[in-house]
Scaffold this motif. Structure first.
Motif, PDB file in Angstrom:
ATOM      1  N   PHE A  30       0.812  -1.222   0.000  1.00  0.00           N
ATOM      2  CA  PHE A  30       0.000   0.000   0.000  1.00  0.00           C
ATOM      3  C   PHE A  30       0.845   1.272   0.000  1.00  0.00           C
ATOM      4  O   PHE A  30       0.436   2.280  -0.568  1.00  0.00           O
ATOM      5  CB  PHE A  30      -0.981   0.004   1.165  1.00  0.00           C
ATOM      6  N   GLU A  31       2.022   1.221   0.610  1.00  0.00           N
ATOM      7  CA  GLU A  31       2.881   2.407   0.650  1.00  0.00           C
ATOM      8  C   GLU A  31       3.300   2.844  -0.747  1.00  0.00           C
ATOM      9  O   GLU A  31       3.588   4.010  -0.979  1.00  0.00           O
ATOM     10  CB  GLU A  31       4.124   2.108   1.499  1.00  0.00           C
ATOM     11  N   SER A  32       3.299   1.923  -1.695  1.00  0.00           N
ATOM     12  CA  SER A  32       3.773   2.233  -3.046  1.00  0.00           C
ATOM     13  C   SER A  32       2.779   2.999  -3.900  1.00  0.00           C
ATOM     14  O   SER A  32       3.140   3.474  -4.967  1.00  0.00           O
ATOM     15  CB  SER A  32       4.154   0.936  -3.761  1.00  0.00           C
ATOM     16  N   PHE A  33       1.530   3.101  -3.422  1.00  0.00           N
ATOM     17  CA  PHE A  33       0.566   3.833  -4.252  1.00  0.00           C
ATOM     18  C   PHE A  33      -0.536   4.533  -3.475  1.00  0.00           C
ATOM     19  O   PHE A  33      -1.378   5.196  -4.074  1.00  0.00           O
ATOM     20  CB  PHE A  33      -0.053   2.918  -5.330  1.00  0.00           C
ATOM     21  N   VAL A  34      -0.544   4.432  -2.152  1.00  0.00           N
ATOM     22  CA  VAL A  34      -1.605   5.052  -1.361  1.00  0.00           C
ATOM     23  C   VAL A  34      -0.989   6.024  -0.363  1.00  0.00           C
ATOM     24  O   VAL A  34      -0.031   5.692   0.330  1.00  0.00           O
ATOM     25  CB  VAL A  34      -2.420   3.985  -0.592  1.00  0.00           C
ATOM     26  N   LEU A  35      -1.523   7.235  -0.298  1.00  0.00           N
ATOM     27  CA  LEU A  35      -1.127   8.182   0.733  1.00  0.00           C
ATOM     28  C   LEU A  35      -1.977   7.920   1.959  1.00  0.00           C
ATOM     29  O   LEU A  35      -3.121   7.518   1.824  1.00  0.00           O
ATOM     30  CB  LEU A  35      -1.359   9.611   0.236  1.00  0.00           C
ATOM     31  N   PRO A  36      -1.562   8.118   3.151  1.00  0.00           N
ATOM     32  CA  PRO A  36      -0.281   8.587   3.658  1.00  0.00           C
ATOM     33  C   PRO A  36       0.508   7.476   4.345  1.00  0.00           C
ATOM     34  O   PRO A  36       1.051   7.690   5.416  1.00  0.00           O
ATOM     35  CB  PRO A  36      -0.705   9.645   4.645  1.00  0.00           C
ATOM     36  N   PHE A  37       0.546   6.284   3.813  1.00  0.00           N
ATOM     37  CA  PHE A  37       1.248   5.174   4.454  1.00  0.00           C
ATOM     38  C   PHE A  37       2.729   5.491   4.655  1.00  0.00           C
ATOM     39  O   PHE A  37       3.368   6.059   3.785  1.00  0.00           O
ATOM     40  CB  PHE A  37       1.113   3.898   3.611  1.00  0.00           C
ATOM     41  N   PRO A  38       3.279   5.082   5.825  1.00  0.00           N
ATOM     42  CA  PRO A  38       4.716   5.315   6.070  1.00  0.00           C
ATOM     43  C   PRO A  38       5.555   4.321   5.259  1.00  0.00           C
ATOM     44  O   PRO A  38       5.050   3.291   4.814  1.00  0.00           O
ATOM     45  CB  PRO A  38       4.851   5.046   7.568  1.00  0.00           C
ATOM     46  N   PRO A  39       6.834   4.597   5.090  1.00  0.00           N
ATOM     47  CA  PRO A  39       7.680   3.663   4.352  1.00  0.00           C
ATOM     48  C   PRO A  39       7.830   2.349   5.111  1.00  0.00           C
ATOM     49  O   PRO A  39       7.819   2.331   6.344  1.00  0.00           O
ATOM     50  CB  PRO A  39       9.013   4.399   4.228  1.00  0.00           C
ATOM     51  N   VAL A  64       9.330  -7.350  -3.142  1.00  0.00           N
ATOM     52  CA  VAL A  64       8.301  -7.864  -4.062  1.00  0.00           C
ATOM     53  C   VAL A  64       6.963  -7.176  -3.814  1.00  0.00           C
ATOM     54  O   VAL A  64       6.298  -6.724  -4.758  1.00  0.00           O
ATOM     55  CB  VAL A  64       8.176  -9.400  -3.943  1.00  0.00           C
ATOM     56  N   ALA A  65       6.550  -7.061  -2.557  1.00  0.00           N
ATOM     57  CA  ALA A  65       5.275  -6.410  -2.249  1.00  0.00           C
ATOM     58  C   ALA A  65       5.292  -4.945  -2.672  1.00  0.00           C
ATOM     59  O   ALA A  65       4.298  -4.431  -3.203  1.00  0.00           O
ATOM     60  CB  ALA A  65       4.962  -6.538  -0.761  1.00  0.00           C
ATOM     61  N   SER A  66       6.413  -4.274  -2.478  1.00  0.00           N
ATOM     62  CA  SER A  66       6.513  -2.868  -2.856  1.00  0.00           C
ATOM     63  C   SER A  66       6.429  -2.698  -4.366  1.00  0.00           C
ATOM     64  O   SER A  66       5.775  -1.772  -4.859  1.00  0.00           O
ATOM     65  CB  SER A  66       7.827  -2.287  -2.324  1.00  0.00           C
ATOM     66  N   VAL A  67       7.082  -3.571  -5.119  1.00  0.00           N
ATOM     67  CA  VAL A  67       7.041  -3.471  -6.577  1.00  0.00           C
ATOM     68  C   VAL A  67       5.640  -3.804  -7.101  1.00  0.00           C
ATOM     69  O   VAL A  67       5.153  -3.142  -8.025  1.00  0.00           O
ATOM     70  CB  VAL A  67       8.127  -4.352  -7.223  1.00  0.00           C
ATOM     71  N   VAL A  68       4.966  -4.769  -6.494  1.00  0.00           N
ATOM     72  CA  VAL A  68       3.577  -5.058  -6.884  1.00  0.00           C
ATOM     73  C   VAL A  68       2.709  -3.826  -6.619  1.00  0.00           C
ATOM     74  O   VAL A  68       1.882  -3.435  -7.449  1.00  0.00           O
ATOM     75  CB  VAL A  68       3.029  -6.308  -6.150  1.00  0.00           C
ATOM     76  N   GLY A  69       2.905  -3.186  -5.471  1.00  0.00           N
ATOM     77  CA  GLY A  69       2.192  -1.940  -5.183  1.00  0.00           C
ATOM     78  C   GLY A  69       2.549  -0.857  -6.181  1.00  0.00           C
ATOM     79  O   GLY A  69       1.692  -0.074  -6.602  1.00  0.00           O
ATOM     80  N   GLY A  70       3.829  -0.803  -6.581  1.00  0.00           N
ATOM     81  CA  GLY A  70       4.254   0.165  -7.593  1.00  0.00           C
ATOM     82  C   GLY A  70       3.546  -0.057  -8.926  1.00  0.00           C
ATOM     83  O   GLY A  70       3.145   0.890  -9.602  1.00  0.00           O
ATOM     84  N   VAL A  71       3.359  -1.315  -9.289  1.00  0.00           N
ATOM     85  CA  VAL A  71       2.634  -1.637 -10.524  1.00  0.00           C
ATOM     86  C   VAL A  71       1.177  -1.189 -10.406  1.00  0.00           C
ATOM     87  O   VAL A  71       0.605  -0.651 -11.354  1.00  0.00           O
ATOM     88  CB  VAL A  71       2.750  -3.148 -10.850  1.00  0.00           C
TER      89      VAL A  71
END
Length: 195
Positions: A30-39, A64-71
């Protein structure tokens, strides 16, 4: 009133929970595409320190989870920009959109790689990359490299430091937290002054 120490204590508690890897994966996604999640570093670091033998696994899971969120952020930008792009230009954001297009046009994949590694908000770059229809495969590869380098460095450093890092960080958490806020505010002020 203390702010950062209670947050630190709560995160340390979460890092020891039996479902902590699931929480870490969810936060990374969720941090990769949703505000305001912390890193995700805020959970990855104490988890790697508490369980050094699992540092590689935790870093890979976070990446992997971060890149999926980035996609997902890329797709959101790509789909929403068709609808929002003309409206944003009409309400006065044409110059900002042109600036973003210029950065992506000039630097391309390097913008995503740097955003993935640095403390810059990666989510803004994932959404912008989709909005500008950046080539998908270079986007994913840059995300994997940038996010992977960052999370593996954090996990391996904390695994090396181990539990002793927790003992040494806790007494200074308020000062570290407020210093981080000060550095961020100074960086924003410098950026705005240079605009």
């Amino acid at each position: 009133m203390k702010f950062f120490e209670p947050v630190y204590d709560r995160v340390m508690g979460w890092s020891r929970h039996r479902y902590a890897p699931r929480y870490l994966a969810g936060l990374s996604l969720f941090e990769s595409f949703v505000l305001p999640f912390p890193p995700p570093d805020v959970m990855l670091a104490p988890m790697a320190a508490a369980s050094p033998a699992r540092a590689w696994y935790l870093a890979a899971l976070t990446t992997v989870a971060s890149v999926v969120g980035g996609v997902l952020g890329y797709l959101a930008g790509w789909l929403a920009f068709e609808w929002l792009g003309p409206w944003l230009r009409d309400i006065g954001y044409a110059a900002e959109l042109a600036q973003a297009e210029d950065w992506f046009g000039t630097w391309g994949v390097w913008v995503v790689l740097i955003a993935g590694f640095s403390p810059l908000p990666y989510k803004l770059f994932t959404i912008t990359a989709g909005a500008l229809a950046m080539a998908w495969l270079p986007f994913v590869l840059a995300s994997l490299l940038g996010r992977g380098a960052r999370f593996f460095l954090v996990a391996l450093f904390m695994a090396w430091a181990g539990p002793r890092a927790e003992r040494h960080l806790r007494p200074y958490m308020e000062r570290i937290g407020w210093a981080g806020i000060g550095v961020l505010a100074a960086a924003i002020a410098v950026y705005l002054a240079l605009e």
